[in-house]
Design a protein around this motif. Structure first.
Motif, mmCIF file in Angstrom:
data_model
loop_
_atom_site.group_PDB
_atom_site.id
_atom_site.type_symbol
_atom_site.label_atom_id
_atom_site.label_comp_id
_atom_site.label_asym_id
_atom_site.label_seq_id
_atom_site.Cartn_x
_atom_site.Cartn_y
_atom_site.Cartn_z
ATOM 1 N N ALA A 33 1.321 3.671 -2.165
ATOM 2 C CA ALA A 33 0.774 4.953 -2.630
ATOM 3 C C ALA A 33 -0.121 5.575 -1.553
ATOM 4 C CB ALA A 33 0.000 4.752 -3.929
ATOM 5 N N GLU A 34 -0.867 4.732 -0.837
ATOM 6 C CA GLU A 34 -1.677 5.252 0.274
ATOM 7 C C GLU A 34 -0.746 5.839 1.335
ATOM 8 O OE1 GLU A 34 -4.282 1.933 1.270
ATOM 9 O OE2 GLU A 34 -5.407 2.183 -0.600
ATOM 10 N N ASP B 175 -2.261 -1.710 -4.017
ATOM 11 C CA ASP B 175 -2.030 -0.472 -4.759
ATOM 12 C C ASP B 175 -1.585 -0.684 -6.213
ATOM 13 O OD1 ASP B 175 -2.993 1.290 -2.944
ATOM 14 O OD2 ASP B 175 -1.056 1.932 -2.140
ATOM 15 N N GLU C 208 -3.470 11.807 -8.074
ATOM 16 C CA GLU C 208 -3.867 12.344 -6.765
ATOM 17 C C GLU C 208 -5.382 12.412 -6.566
ATOM 18 O OE1 GLU C 208 -1.472 15.533 -5.301
ATOM 19 O OE2 GLU C 208 -3.118 16.270 -4.061
ATOM 20 N N MET D 285 -6.463 9.044 -5.432
ATOM 21 C CA MET D 285 -6.034 8.707 -4.073
ATOM 22 C C MET D 285 -6.769 9.531 -3.017
ATOM 23 S SD MET D 285 -4.377 6.760 -2.168
ATOM 24 C CE MET D 285 -3.239 5.868 -3.202
ATOM 25 N N VAL E 137 2.304 12.620 -5.254
ATOM 26 C CA VAL E 137 2.313 11.293 -4.620
ATOM 27 C C VAL E 137 3.463 10.469 -5.218
ATOM 28 C CG1 VAL E 137 0.942 9.219 -4.160
ATOM 29 C CG2 VAL E 137 -0.192 11.439 -4.289
ATOM 30 N N ARG F 64 -10.068 8.015 -2.551
ATOM 31 C CA ARG F 64 -9.927 6.719 -1.864
ATOM 32 C C ARG F 64 -9.867 6.933 -0.341
ATOM 33 N NH1 ARG F 64 -10.243 1.516 -0.672
ATOM 34 N NH2 ARG F 64 -8.412 0.653 0.327
ATOM 35 N N ARG G 91 0.840 -1.203 0.000
ATOM 36 C CA ARG G 91 0.000 0.000 0.000
ATOM 37 C C ARG G 91 0.875 1.254 0.000
ATOM 38 N NH1 ARG G 91 -2.147 -3.994 3.239
ATOM 39 N NH2 ARG G 91 -4.170 -4.821 2.544
ATOM 40 N N VAL H 210 -2.745 4.579 -9.742
ATOM 41 C CA VAL H 210 -2.823 4.696 -8.285
ATOM 42 C C VAL H 210 -2.092 5.956 -7.798
ATOM 43 C CG1 VAL H 210 -0.736 3.431 -7.532
ATOM 44 C CG2 VAL H 210 -2.863 3.195 -6.233
ATOM 45 N N ARG I 264 -10.991 -1.040 -3.704
ATOM 46 C CA ARG I 264 -10.726 0.224 -4.392
ATOM 47 C C ARG I 264 -11.646 0.407 -5.606
ATOM 48 N NH1 ARG I 264 -6.560 -2.084 -2.145
ATOM 49 N NH2 ARG I 264 -5.175 -0.861 -0.833
ATOM 50 N N PHE J 251 0.493 9.220 0.226
ATOM 51 C CA PHE J 251 -0.520 10.266 0.344
ATOM 52 C C PHE J 251 -0.638 10.761 1.793
ATOM 53 C CE2 PHE J 251 -4.989 11.799 0.562
ATOM 54 C CZ PHE J 251 -4.866 12.857 -0.338
#
Ligand code: F0G
Length: 460
Positions: free
Chosen positions: A222-223, A261, A315, A318, A240, A321, A220, A312, A413, A226
Motif C-alpha cells: 500500500a505504501e 501493511d 488514503e 496513508m 490507493v 503515514r 509494503r 491501510v 504505524r 501511494f
C-alpha cells in the motif's frame, strides 16, 4: 500537481501505553548491561523504539472489536472466509493461504519453485527470502537499478528492477536455469524505495516472453501504491486500492508479511493464481503452519488482519503515514545529516561512512551511533553494516566488508506522534554535533552466525 498532505493524524488516541522515562545515567548502565548491543535491551527501557516497523503497528478500534468475533474453530472459521474475501478483493488472486508471518509464505513459495542450482531474480531479496531461496539450493540475484544503491540519487522509483539486467540474466543463465522473478514492493533493503507501475508492467512482459512465474513480496504494497499515486503520471486521480489492484495484476501471486501493511502484530499469507501450485502449497501449509483455514493464526488474528488490510488503503491514513516518515527524514536532511535520499516509505537511513568517517568499518560505526542515540534520548535504531553483513571468509581468513554502513530508523504505524519524531531529530542532531568525540567499538563475544542479534561489544 502537489499533493495536499494532512496536517496531522486522521485519528485520535483512545488507549495509551505509558512509556518509561529513564535518565542518562540509567541508560549508561542499561547499555553496559546489554553489552552495547541494542537488541539485548529490554523494550521497556526504550523510550522510542525504531528498531522495526514490523509487527509494531497500533490497531484501530475496529480491529480490536474484531478480536471479539474471533471464531477459534479448527476448520472453516468465519474469520478465514472474511480474510479470503478481503485478500481476493484487494489482490485479485484466486487462491489464498494464511501463514503466521511473511517468511513462511516465502518458504512455501520457494519449496514449490526452487531446485538445486536454479536462480531467483529480484530487485533486492529481503534477508528471509534470500535465505529461503538458498536453503532450497537456489541462488538469489539482486538486480535493482544502479540508482537504487546510490544514496544521493533522487530517482523517484529506486526500488525498480533493472529490466535490461533482468533479461540479460535470463539469456545468460538460460531460461531453464531461472525459477522465478520476485519483486519486493516497496524495496526494504534500500530504505523502502518504491517500484513504479511501468517497471512492474515491464517485468510482466519479460516474464511472459520467457514463460517465467513472477511474484511480488507485498509486505509494503500500500505504501508502494501511494508513491505511484504521488509520482507516476496518470495515477494522481486513482485510489490507493485501484493502484494496488493494478500492481498485483501484473504478477502471478504474492508473499505477504501482514506485520507491515496488514496493520497487525502477527500474520501473513501466500496468494496464487495457479491451481496446481495452490494444491501443492496447501500440503506444505498443513505440514508447516496449520490447517488451510488458519495457517498458524488464531481466528481473532485473521479478523484483525482483514480489517487492517482495508484500513491501510484509506488514503488519509496513508498520506499521514508517509508525511510522518518524510517529516523525520527531511528534518534531518535539513540539519545537514547524511540521510539517504529520497526518503522511503517506512524508514530513514543514515550513512555512517559520512556521519562517522573517522571510525573505520571494522570498529562498527553503526553500533557506535546507535549506542550514542540511545544514551542521548532512549531511542532505539538498528545498524545495517559491518556487524550485520560483514565478517571473515572462513576459508581464506580474508575480511569481508559490508557494502553499506547505514543505520535504519523504522517508524511503527500509528504508534508515535510528531513530538516523538522531534525528540529523535534533536537527538540525532546532538549526536552529529559531537560526532568527532565518538570512538569505535570492538566485539568481545560473538556467535558463529547472525552475530548482530546477540554479539557483545565494548567501547575501544
Ligand atoms: N519481506 C520484507 C520486504 C520484509 O521487510 C520482511 C520483514 C519480510 C519479508 C519477512 O516477513 O517478518 O513477517 O516473516 N521485515 C522486518 C523488518 C523484519 O524489520 O524489516 P516476516
Amino acid at each position: 500537481m502537489a499533493y495536499h498532505f494532512p496536517e496531522a493524524e486522521p485519528y485520535r488516541i483512545k488507549v495509551i501505553e505509558p512509556l518509561k522515562i529513564t535518565s542518562r545515567s540509567q541508560r549508561q548502565q542499561i547499555l553496559k548491561d546489554a553489552s552495547y548491543n541494542l537488541f539485548n535491551i529490554p523494550a521497556e527501557d526504550v523510550y522510542i523504539d525504531l528498531l522495526t516497523d514490523s509487527g509494531t503497528s497500533a490497531m484501530s478500534q475496529d480491529q480490536w472489536a474484531g478480536l471479539m468475533i474471533g471464531d477459534e474453530s479448527y476448520a472453516g472459521c468465519r474469520n478465514w472466509f472474511h480474510l479470503q474475501e478481503t485478500v481476493r478483493d484487494i489482490t485479485g488472486y484466486q487462491y489464498i493461504l494464511p501463514t503466521h508471518q511473511g517468511r513462511s509464505a516465502e518458504n512455501i513459495l520457494m519449496m514449490i519453485h526452487l531446485r538445486q542450482g536454479l536462480s531467483a531474480l529480484g530487485n533486492m531479496f529481503f534477508d528471509t527470502t534470500h535465505a529461503h531461496v538458498q536453503t532450497k539450493g537456489g541462488i538469489p540475484r539482486n538486480l535493482v537499478i544502479d540508482e537504487g544503491l546510490d544514496g544521493e540519487s533522487n530517482h523517484p522509483f529506486k526500488g525498480n528492477i533493472d529490466i535490461d539486467k533482468l533479461e540479460e540474466h535470463i539469456k545468460n543463465l538460460g531460461r531453464e536455469q531461472v525459477a522465478l522473478i520476485h519483486v519486493t514492493v516497496t524495496c526494504n533493503n534500500n530504505g523502502g524505495q518504491p517500484v513504479s507501475m511501468a517497471n512492474l508492467r515491464a517485468v510482466r512482459a519479460v516474464a511472459d516472453k520467457y514463460g517465467l512465474p513472477f511474484f511480488l513480496d507485498a509486505a509494503r504494497f500500500a505504501e508502494n501504491a501511494f508513491f505511484i499515486k504521488l509520482r507516476e503520471p496518470g495515477y494522481a486521480e486513482k485510489s490507493v486500492k485501484e493502484i494496488a489492484r493494478e500492481m498485483f495484476s501484473y504478477a502471478d501471486g504474492c508473499t505477504m508479511s501482514s506485520k507491515k501493511d496488514g496493520l497487525v502484530n502477527i500474520g501473513g499469507f501466500l496468494a496464487l493464481n495457479d491451481e496446481a501450485n495452490f494444491r501443492q502449497a496447501q500440503q506444505y501449509l498443513i505440514l508447516l503452519e496449520g490447517f488451510i483455514t488458519y495457517g498458524g493464526m488464531a481466528g481473532r488474528d485473521l479478523e484483525a488482519l482483514s480489517r487492517g488490510l482495508k484500513e491501510v488503503l484509506d488514503e488519509s491514513y496513508m498520506a499521514n503515514r508517509i508525511r510522518q516518515v518524510h517529516y523525520l527524514g527531511n528534518q534531518m536532511l535539513a540539519a545537514g545529516l547524511p540521510v539517504f535520499r529520497p526518503i522511503g516509505g517506512h524508514c530513514v537511513l543514515i550513512d555512517m561512512k559520512q556521519f562517522l568517517p573517522h571510525i573505520p568499518q571494522l570498529e562498527f560505526p553503526c553500533e557506535v551511533f546507535c549506542a550514542e542515540l540511545y544514551l542521548d534520548s532512549g531511542t532505539r535504531a538498528v545498524g545495517l553494516g559491518q556487524l550485520a553483513f560483514g565478517g571473515v571468509d572462513e576459508e581464506t581468513g580474508e575480511i569481508l566488508y559490508a557494502p553499506l554502513e547505514v543505520v535504519r530508523l523504522a517508524i511503527p504505524r500509528r504508534v508515535y506522534t510528531d513530538n516523538h519524531m522531534d525528540v529523535v531529530i534533536r537527538s540525532a542532531i546532538r549526536t552529529y554535533e559531537r560526532r568527532d568525540s565518538l570512538r569505535g567499538m570492538k566485539i568481545t563475544w560473538s556467535p558463529q552466525v547472525l552475530r548482530h542479534f546477540t554479539a557483545h561489544l565494548a567501547p575501544i
